[in-house]
Structure formats: C-alpha cells, structure tokens
Design a protein around this motif. Structure first.
Motif, PDB file in Angstrom:
ATOM      1  N   PHE A   5       0.834  -1.210   0.000  1.00 31.41           N
ATOM      2  CA  PHE A   5       0.000   0.000   0.000  1.00 31.41           C
ATOM      3  C   PHE A   5       0.864   1.254   0.000  1.00 31.41           C
ATOM      4  N   PHE A   6       1.854   1.284   0.900  1.00 35.67           N
ATOM      5  CA  PHE A   6       2.701   2.470   1.000  1.00 35.67           C
ATOM      6  C   PHE A   6       3.556   2.656  -0.258  1.00 35.67           C
ATOM      7  N   ARG A   7       3.970   1.556  -0.893  1.00 33.67           N
ATOM      8  CA  ARG A   7       4.739   1.679  -2.132  1.00 33.67           C
ATOM      9  C   ARG A   7       3.877   2.285  -3.235  1.00 33.67           C
ATOM     10  N   ARG A   8       2.648   1.801  -3.371  1.00 30.94           N
ATOM     11  CA  ARG A   8       1.743   2.354  -4.376  1.00 30.94           C
ATOM     12  C   ARG A   8       1.461   3.828  -4.099  1.00 30.94           C
ATOM     13  N   ALA A   9       1.260   4.160  -2.817  1.00 32.93           N
ATOM     14  CA  ALA A   9       0.995   5.554  -2.460  1.00 32.93           C
ATOM     15  C   ALA A   9       2.183   6.436  -2.825  1.00 32.93           C
ATOM     16  N   ALA A  10       3.400   5.962  -2.519  1.00 34.85           N
ATOM     17  CA  ALA A  10       4.603   6.736  -2.827  1.00 34.85           C
ATOM     18  C   ALA A  10       4.766   6.925  -4.334  1.00 34.85           C
ATOM     19  N   LEU A  11       4.493   5.881  -5.108  1.00 38.32           N
ATOM     20  CA  LEU A  11       4.606   5.978  -6.566  1.00 38.32           C
ATOM     21  C   LEU A  11       3.567   6.945  -7.133  1.00 38.32           C
ATOM     22  N   SER A  12       2.354   6.901  -6.621  1.00 38.08           N
ATOM     23  CA  SER A  12       1.296   7.799  -7.092  1.00 38.08           C
ATOM     24  C   SER A  12       1.615   9.244  -6.748  1.00 38.08           C
ATOM     25  N   ILE A  13       2.103   9.468  -5.518  1.00 36.49           N
ATOM     26  CA  ILE A  13       2.458  10.826  -5.108  1.00 36.49           C
ATOM     27  C   ILE A  13       3.612  11.351  -5.964  1.00 36.49           C
ATOM     28  N   GLY A  14       4.598  10.497  -6.217  1.00 37.55           N
ATOM     29  CA  GLY A  14       5.719  10.907  -7.062  1.00 37.55           C
ATOM     30  C   GLY A  14       5.259  11.274  -8.458  1.00 37.55           C
ATOM     31  N   GLN A  15       4.339  10.496  -8.989  1.00 38.64           N
ATOM     32  CA  GLN A  15       3.804  10.794 -10.318  1.00 38.64           C
ATOM     33  C   GLN A  15       3.061  12.118 -10.318  1.00 38.64           C
ATOM     34  N   LEU A  16       2.284  12.377  -9.288  1.00 39.69           N
ATOM     35  CA  LEU A  16       1.529  13.627  -9.192  1.00 39.69           C
ATOM     36  C   LEU A  16       2.470  14.820  -9.039  1.00 39.69           C
ATOM     37  N   VAL A  17       3.525  14.659  -8.263  1.00 32.79           N
ATOM     38  CA  VAL A  17       4.511  15.736  -8.096  1.00 32.79           C
ATOM     39  C   VAL A  17       5.191  16.043  -9.427  1.00 32.79           C
ATOM     40  N   ALA A  18       5.533  15.001 -10.183  1.00 24.92           N
ATOM     41  CA  ALA A  18       6.144  15.206 -11.499  1.00 24.92           C
ATOM     42  C   ALA A  18       5.187  15.946 -12.428  1.00 24.92           C
ATOM     43  N   ALA A  19       3.912  15.582 -12.364  1.00 17.53           N
ATOM     44  CA  ALA A  19       2.912  16.248 -13.209  1.00 17.53           C
ATOM     45  C   ALA A  19       2.778  17.721 -12.846  1.00 17.53           C
ATOM     46  N   ILE A  20       2.746  18.016 -11.555  1.00 16.11           N
ATOM     47  CA  ILE A  20       2.632  19.413 -11.102  1.00 16.11           C
ATOM     48  C   ILE A  20       3.873  20.205 -11.500  1.00 16.11           C
ATOM     49  N   ALA A  33      -2.281  25.730 -22.831  1.00 14.57           N
ATOM     50  CA  ALA A  33      -2.754  24.565 -22.066  1.00 14.57           C
ATOM     51  C   ALA A  33      -1.609  23.946 -21.278  1.00 14.57           C
ATOM     52  N   GLY A  34      -0.753  24.788 -20.718  1.00  7.48           N
ATOM     53  CA  GLY A  34       0.477  24.329 -20.084  1.00  7.48           C
ATOM     54  C   GLY A  34       0.266  23.376 -18.931  1.00  7.48           C
ATOM     55  N   TRP A  35      -0.712  23.657 -18.061  1.00  5.45           N
ATOM     56  CA  TRP A  35      -0.921  22.775 -16.914  1.00  5.45           C
ATOM     57  C   TRP A  35      -1.367  21.382 -17.361  1.00  5.45           C
ATOM     58  N   LEU A  36      -2.214  21.327 -18.375  1.00  6.26           N
ATOM     59  CA  LEU A  36      -2.699  20.027 -18.856  1.00  6.26           C
ATOM     60  C   LEU A  36      -1.603  19.263 -19.588  1.00  6.26           C
ATOM     61  N   SER A  37      -0.999  19.903 -20.589  1.00  6.77           N
ATOM     62  CA  SER A  37       0.027  19.212 -21.372  1.00  6.77           C
ATOM     63  C   SER A  37       1.266  18.924 -20.534  1.00  6.77           C
ATOM     64  N   GLY A  38       1.612  19.832 -19.615  1.00  5.62           N
ATOM     65  CA  GLY A  38       2.758  19.596 -18.746  1.00  5.62           C
ATOM     66  C   GLY A  38       2.525  18.406 -17.830  1.00  5.62           C
ATOM     67  N   ALA A  39       1.293  18.268 -17.337  1.00  7.45           N
ATOM     68  CA  ALA A  39       0.975  17.124 -16.483  1.00  7.45           C
ATOM     69  C   ALA A  39       1.112  15.818 -17.253  1.00  7.45           C
ATOM     70  N   ILE A  40       0.723  15.830 -18.514  1.00  7.31           N
ATOM     71  CA  ILE A  40       0.862  14.621 -19.334  1.00  7.31           C
ATOM     72  C   ILE A  40       2.335  14.271 -19.507  1.00  7.31           C
ATOM     73  N   VAL A  41       3.137  15.270 -19.851  1.00  9.27           N
ATOM     74  CA  VAL A  41       4.574  15.038 -20.051  1.00  9.27           C
ATOM     75  C   VAL A  41       5.228  14.573 -18.755  1.00  9.27           C
ATOM     76  N   GLY A  42       4.878  15.219 -17.634  1.00  5.73           N
ATOM     77  CA  GLY A  42       5.445  14.817 -16.351  1.00  5.73           C
ATOM     78  C   GLY A  42       5.102  13.378 -15.995  1.00  5.73           C
ATOM     79  N   THR A  43       3.886  12.979 -16.307  1.00  7.57           N
ATOM     80  CA  THR A  43       3.469  11.594 -16.044  1.00  7.57           C
ATOM     81  C   THR A  43       4.273  10.613 -16.887  1.00  7.57           C
ATOM     82  N   ILE A  44       4.478  10.961 -18.147  1.00  8.22           N
ATOM     83  CA  ILE A  44       5.246  10.079 -19.033  1.00  8.22           C
ATOM     84  C   ILE A  44       6.703   9.993 -18.577  1.00  8.22           C
ATOM     85  N   VAL A  45       7.280  11.120 -18.198  1.00  6.82           N
ATOM     86  CA  VAL A  45       8.666  11.125 -17.708  1.00  6.82           C
ATOM     87  C   VAL A  45       8.781  10.248 -16.464  1.00  6.82           C
TER      88      VAL A  45
END
Length: 352
Positions: A5-20, A33-45
C-alpha cells in the motif's frame, strides 16, 4: 499488504509531483494549455524513470480521477452561455461534416495500415477509429484482435494531439495563455460550489447507470449548466481548484501511455505516427471547410474535429477557452456514432 500500500501511495504521489512540476514549468513558459500538457509530459517522464512494470502501480486512485472529471464538468457547464446556445442552429451541418471526417479518417488510416504495414482488417479498423478508445478496446478483446498495437496507435494519437493542438488553436485567440480558467470571473460561493459538485455527482451517477459515455463529466456539465442558466448557483469554480482538476486529468491521460509495454512502442512508431498525421490532416481539412461554410470559430472547429478522446478534447476546449458546448456536442456525437457503428462493422460472423 501494508508495504504494498505504501509503495503504491509513494509511486502515485511521485507521479503527481512530477505532473505538477512539469505543468508549472509549461505554464510559466507560456505554453498553451500548459498545466494540462505539462501534467501529461510529467506523467510520461515519471513512467519512463520507473522500472518496467511499476508504472501500473503509480496509477492515481479512481475516486481522485472521478472527482476531477466532476469538477471539469462543473467548469464546462458554467461556460455554456446564452451566446453559445444561440449557435446551436449551425450544428446539424457541422455534425454532418464531422461524420464525413470520421468515415474518411477511418477508411484512409485503415488502408494505410493494411497496405504499408500489413495489418489485418480488424486491427487496422480498430486502430484507425478516431476516439471511443474504451469501446474500441472492448471490441478488440472480443474479436481477439492484436490489442497492444491498437492501444499504442490510439494512445499515441491522443497524446500528440493534446501536446500539439493547443498551438494552432491559441493563434486564433487573443487570450493570455498563462490565464487560468475562470480567472477574473465571479467565483461561486461555498454553498453554490457545493451544490454544483453535489448535483454533478448525482446526475453523473445516473448517467453511469444509463450507460452514457463519460458519465461523470457530462452529468456534471448538464447539472452545472442548468444551475447557471437558472441562476440557482451563479459563479465559477475557483481557478486554482479547476487547474488542480486539469492536472489530475492530465495524469489520467498520460497513464494511458506509461502503462503500455515499452518494448512494443518503437517498432510501431511509424504506424502510429502515420495514423496520427493522416487523421490530423483529414480532420483539419474538414474543420477548415466547416469554418468557411458554417461560420464557426477556427479554434472551436479544430478541437471539435480533432480525432481524439472525448474527455481529453472537452477538457482541452475548457483550458483553451473555446466554446465548450460546441466541442462537447461534437465529441459526444462522435463517441455515440462510433459506439453504434462498432457492432455493425464487427459482427460476430464477419471475417477478421
């Protein structure tokens, strides 16, 4: 169990931080559309950084995504103005042009995949249909089609569209690309905001029970539009909250790509790029013809005719400040039309 659970939470939070982080960077650079497209790129990275197989664990919780869809629907409903409603008379001819565009895109891209890359008919048709990814993949599973290439081609087209489409659309607008959605408008009070969200959730759940496409997004849109037209709940969603919802939706879009099998992508790049390019050129041609014949705005037509997913294109319209009603109606009709055509195109007794 607790460690998982904690590993999944950490991975999700990391992904969200990268998106932000990427969303904030793109926004500060003035990218449309920087916030939207940037979030997509951050998620992919973030997905590329993670070891293979861990991107699936980084997926955001479904309630968070559904909450973002409701907020986006509330924002869209608030943007359906009397001026937007007055243009409905132009929709029939525009929708006819959209129907022709979908047919031309599907047939041309299918022929490209069959002749150039030797794809089977079923695989080529399912990869070429512009939009309705969920329904397309459901039919692909039933027909025992080659699921991974279809998902890769469809996902690539959506991601590149969201990344590139804001630039030509922004050229048709005098707005500030750094302006947040709802900035400068009357902000809804706490009571009105709670009412809009609650009504959107209720109508969205009803739509889900009825099997409507993108039920929470469209249900919240209808509820919000009615509340605004009747002035029961005036005002818009605070820009910061709306932007947070768009970032979450950007992550949701990016996750479609990060969870694909990486080794399968490079061999399919040519096919994916070809389908994207052909679909974009044909759709843009029909959009331009609609602008000239019907008189709708160029930005509205480009987003409405873009061969992308229902939720992604509607949210893109919101972020770019084009008429959300026009775009929403066109992509909803496209989704319903493809959904109705799939059983006909892929009858159980038809050859693959």
């Amino acid at each position: 169990m607790t460690t998982h659970f904690f590993r999944r939470a950490a991975l999700s939070i990391g992904q969200l931080v990268a998106a932000i982080a990427f969303g904030g960077l793109f926004h500060s650079l003035g990218i449309p559309a920087g916030w939207l497209s940037g979030a997509i790129v951050g998620t992919i990275v973030w997905g590329v950084i993670l070891p293979s197989g861990m991107a699936e664990e980084a997926r955001l919780p479904q309630p968070l995504i559904e909450g973002a869809m409701i907020l986006a629907g509330v924002v869209m409903g608030a943007g359906i103005t009397p001026a937007a409603l007055a243009t409905i008379g132009a929709y029939p001819l525009s929708l006819l042009a959209l129907l022709l565009a979908v047919v031309c895109v599907t047939l041309t891209c299918s022929l490209f995949l069959i002749r150039v890359y030797g794809w089977r008919r079923d695989d080529a048709m399912l990869a070429s249909l512009p939009g309705a990814l969920t329904a397309v993949l459901a039919v692909a599973v039933e027909r025992k089609a080659n699921l991974a290439p279809i998902a890769i081609v469809q996902s690539f087209r959506l991601l590149v569209l969201v990344a590139l489409l804001p630039f030509p659309v922004s050229l048709t607008s005098d707005g500030d690309p750094r302006a947040l959605v709802g900035a400068g408008e009357q902000i809804a009070g706490p009571g009105a905001f709670a009412l809009m969200v609650t009504a959107g959730l209720v109508v969205g759940l009803i739509f889900r029970r009825l099997g409507v496409a993108a039920p929470l997004l469209l249900g919240a849109t209808l509820a919000s539009a009615l509340l605004h037209v009747t002035e029961i709940a005036p005002g818009v969603v605070p820009p910061e909250i709306a932007t947070a919802a768009f970032v979450v939706i950007g992550v949701f879009i990016g996750e479609r790509f990060t969870t694909l099998e990486r080794r399968s992508f490079l061999p399919l790049f040519g096919a994916a790029f070809g389908v994207f390019a052909i679909g974009l050129v044909i759709s843009a041609g029909f959009a331009l013809a609609t602008v000239l014949l019907v008189g709708v705005g160029a930005g509205e037509a480009l987003v409405a005719f873009a061969p992308g997913g229902l939720e992604a294109m509607i949210v893109l319209a919101l972020v770019l400040g084009v008429d959300p009603l026009y775009v929403g109606v066109h992509h909803t009709v496209r989704f319903i039309g493809i959904g109705m055509a799939l059983p006909v195109l892929f009858r159980r007794d038809s050859p693959p």
